[in-house]
Design a protein around this motif. Structure first.
Motif, mmCIF file in Angstrom:
data_model
loop_
_atom_site.group_PDB
_atom_site.id
_atom_site.type_symbol
_atom_site.label_atom_id
_atom_site.label_comp_id
_atom_site.label_asym_id
_atom_site.label_seq_id
_atom_site.Cartn_x
_atom_site.Cartn_y
_atom_site.Cartn_z
ATOM 1 N N ASN A 245 -7.692 1.675 -5.375
ATOM 2 C CA ASN A 245 -7.861 2.916 -4.626
ATOM 3 C C ASN A 245 -8.032 4.070 -5.602
ATOM 4 O O ASN A 245 -7.438 4.074 -6.687
ATOM 5 C CB ASN A 245 -6.663 3.133 -3.696
ATOM 6 C CG ASN A 245 -6.832 2.346 -2.412
ATOM 7 O OD1 ASN A 245 -7.942 1.925 -2.074
ATOM 8 N ND2 ASN A 245 -5.740 2.128 -1.700
ATOM 9 N N CYS B 152 -3.609 3.073 6.325
ATOM 10 C CA CYS B 152 -4.832 3.700 6.823
ATOM 11 C C CYS B 152 -4.917 3.428 8.330
ATOM 12 O O CYS B 152 -4.553 2.343 8.793
ATOM 13 C CB CYS B 152 -6.045 3.134 6.096
ATOM 14 S SG CYS B 152 -5.947 3.409 4.316
ATOM 15 N N ARG C 13 -6.462 8.102 4.527
ATOM 16 C CA ARG C 13 -6.553 7.574 3.165
ATOM 17 C C ARG C 13 -5.615 8.373 2.262
ATOM 18 O O ARG C 13 -5.330 9.547 2.532
ATOM 19 C CB ARG C 13 -8.004 7.701 2.645
ATOM 20 C CG ARG C 13 -9.006 6.899 3.431
ATOM 21 C CD ARG C 13 -8.867 5.417 3.224
ATOM 22 N NE ARG C 13 -9.044 5.051 1.829
ATOM 23 C CZ ARG C 13 -8.816 3.823 1.345
ATOM 24 N NH1 ARG C 13 -8.384 2.867 2.161
ATOM 25 N NH2 ARG C 13 -8.999 3.546 0.088
ATOM 26 N N CYS D 108 0.860 -1.193 0.000
ATOM 27 C CA CYS D 108 0.000 0.000 0.000
ATOM 28 C C CYS D 108 0.887 1.230 0.000
ATOM 29 O O CYS D 108 2.034 1.176 0.445
ATOM 30 C CB CYS D 108 -0.868 0.041 1.261
ATOM 31 S SG CYS D 108 -2.105 -1.260 1.299
ATOM 32 N N PHE E 64 0.011 -5.819 4.823
ATOM 33 C CA PHE E 64 0.578 -5.062 3.692
ATOM 34 C C PHE E 64 1.887 -4.425 4.154
ATOM 35 O O PHE E 64 2.158 -4.335 5.360
ATOM 36 C CB PHE E 64 -0.391 -3.962 3.222
ATOM 37 C CG PHE E 64 -0.633 -2.904 4.255
ATOM 38 C CD1 PHE E 64 0.148 -1.767 4.321
ATOM 39 C CD2 PHE E 64 -1.642 -3.056 5.206
ATOM 40 C CE1 PHE E 64 -0.050 -0.813 5.301
ATOM 41 C CE2 PHE E 64 -1.856 -2.104 6.190
ATOM 42 C CZ PHE E 64 -1.055 -0.981 6.233
ATOM 43 N N TYR F 177 -7.105 2.631 10.380
ATOM 44 C CA TYR F 177 -8.020 1.620 10.924
ATOM 45 C C TYR F 177 -7.674 0.207 10.438
ATOM 46 O O TYR F 177 -8.302 -0.765 10.859
ATOM 47 C CB TYR F 177 -9.468 1.926 10.477
ATOM 48 C CG TYR F 177 -9.608 2.017 8.975
ATOM 49 C CD1 TYR F 177 -9.914 0.892 8.215
ATOM 50 C CD2 TYR F 177 -9.370 3.210 8.299
ATOM 51 C CE1 TYR F 177 -9.997 0.960 6.836
ATOM 52 C CE2 TYR F 177 -9.458 3.289 6.928
ATOM 53 C CZ TYR F 177 -9.763 2.171 6.200
ATOM 54 O OH TYR F 177 -9.826 2.248 4.835
ATOM 55 N N CYS F 178 -6.688 0.085 9.553
ATOM 56 C CA CYS F 178 -6.533 -1.166 8.797
ATOM 57 C C CYS F 178 -5.603 -2.161 9.476
ATOM 58 O O CYS F 178 -4.470 -1.833 9.835
ATOM 59 C CB CYS F 178 -5.969 -0.828 7.415
ATOM 60 S SG CYS F 178 -5.711 -2.306 6.423
ATOM 61 N N GLY G 139 -4.156 -5.026 1.004
ATOM 62 C CA GLY G 139 -3.211 -4.406 0.115
ATOM 63 C C GLY G 139 -3.917 -3.596 -0.967
ATOM 64 O O GLY G 139 -5.108 -3.342 -0.922
ATOM 65 N N THR G 140 -3.126 -3.234 -1.954
ATOM 66 C CA THR G 140 -3.642 -2.391 -3.026
ATOM 67 C C THR G 140 -3.240 -2.950 -4.383
ATOM 68 O O THR G 140 -2.189 -2.586 -4.925
ATOM 69 C CB THR G 140 -3.118 -0.935 -2.873
ATOM 70 O OG1 THR G 140 -3.343 -0.499 -1.535
ATOM 71 C CG2 THR G 140 -3.840 0.004 -3.820
#
Ligand code: SF4
Length: 376
Positions: free
Chosen positions: A94, A15, A131, A11, A22, A17-18, A60-61
């Motif tokens: 994202n 973030c 974010r 990522c 990752f 909260y995550c 992840g992203t």
């Protein structure tokens, strides 16, 4: 029908909260793709004869991947597995990655469903969540994706972000409705220990939204989406007719799936495997041509209870015949008075041998499931 999940463990930033797995260091991205291709080949018999009907790139992203990296992974899946005609191929993305050029590449690779991590359309909330995108990008990316021909788009929204009232949440939902996505996943902001919010909570720097506040926002979500033609087919998932996530639905229906990449899970109906949630250890194992995972054999009771827990969260409910024939458990016979009481109180219905929770029942789904659990 089986599914394949590919976990892309990178990522741009974390973030608050995550707690997914990752790394924000992307230097090993290409090496990781190569290792995942190797894992796909090693695991080519995991799904037996079941053809693959869904492929899901999550993280992840995954939208950080280049077109070549994506194509390499998808080609490996096609080379090693029997993939059905017209598979659902989802990519989590994202907003800040979704340029027209990138979307063209995704389309050329065969991606036919996007799951976009929008979370909120308000800059202060996006900043609070840490974010990487802003509100403009959140709005624009859906329009660009639609212009590029994506006609199966899901967006993620988070509710119960601490606020004085429900106005911002109502505005988020209105903005979402104006964008006409085919699917919406909406999750309550929950605070996990090993996250920035978790640390803040411990130090008294953060106050979670009250339970009532979260419940009111969930009600607003239900009413707004229902009024716009979305069906709640799982507690947190809503779709226009014909657009439910086939991949996630297969999880809930207990179909087999293979997870590839660090931290990915696999399920073959008798056991679960959990890949190591550590990029370096994962790469080291593949460099030695072995897999790093833990395996758990599922006891009949675990399988019954997992099915009850996941089935009751969905619009399809629990198939009583399936539990009886495949798991040798007569759920109704073990719980007849309790089930009849749920039905009398308007919390559940019995349709074609399926125990299905009503919208009011779904609000209590976890508690009802645990009341119905098989005990040894
Ligand atoms: S982009 Fe997604 S996976 Fe990455 S930190 Fe944020 S929520 Fe977690």
């Amino acid at each position: 029908m089986a599914g394949i999940y590919l976990h892309i463990p990178f990522c741009k930033q974390a973030c608050h909260y995550c707690d997914f797995h990752f790394s924000t260091n992307q230097q090993q991205k290409t090496t990781m793709v190569r290792a995942m291709v190797q894992e796909i080949s090693i695991q080519k018999n995991y799904l037996g004869d079941d053809p693959v009907s869904t492929i899901y790139l999550g993280g992840g992203t995954p939208s950080l991947l280049t077109g070549d990296e994506l194509q390499t992974l998808l080609s490996a899946v096609h080379e090693n597995f029997e993939v059905t005609a017209l598979p659902e191929i989802t990519l989590e993305a994202n907003p800040d990655d979704l340029t027209a050029a990138k979307l063209k590449l995704f389309k050329a690779c065969g991606i036919n469903r996007l799951s976009i991590g929008i979370q909120s359309f308000h800059n202060p909330h996006l900043h609070f969540l840490n974010r990487a995108h802003n509100a403009d990008e959140a709005r624009q990316c859906v329009k660009i994706a639609q212009e590029e021909g994506f006609d199966n788009i899901s967006i993620d929204l988070i509710y119960a972000i601490p606020a004085e009232d429900h106005r911002l949440w109502q505005q988020d939902l209105q903005t979402a409705m104006q964008l006409h996505p085919q699917h919406i996943s909406s999750y309550c902001l929950t605070i996990e220990e090993k996250t920035v919010f978790g640390q803040w909570l411990k130090k008294g720097r953060f106050r979670e939204a009250e339970e009532d506040f979260a419940a009111e926002q969930f009600e607003i979500l239900l009413h707004t989406l229902q009024a716009h033609g979305y069906e709640q087919y799982e507690i947190s998932n809503f779709s226009l007719p014909g657009y439910h996530s086939r991949h996630n639905s297969n999880y809930w229906k207990k179909e087999k799936y293979l997870g590839i990449g660090p931290s990915a899970h696999s399920y073959d109906q008798v056991s679960r495997q959990y890949n190591v949630a550590h990029n370096v250890r994962y790469l080291k194992a593949l460099a030695e041509n072995r897999l790093a995972y833990e395996k758990e054999w599922l006891q009949p009771q675990d399988q019954i209870n997992e099915y009850i827990l996941t089935g009751l969260r969905t619009k399809w409910g629990c198939d009583l015949m399936k539990i009886k024939t495949e798991l040798q458990y007569d759920l109704y016979a073990h719980n007849a008075p309790y089930i009849e009481d749920l039905i009398a109180r308007g919390l559940a219905t019995l349709q074609d041998q399926h125990l299905i929770l009503t919208p009011q029942g779904k609000l209590l789904a976890d508690r009802i499931a645990s009341d119905l659990f098989a005990v040894s």
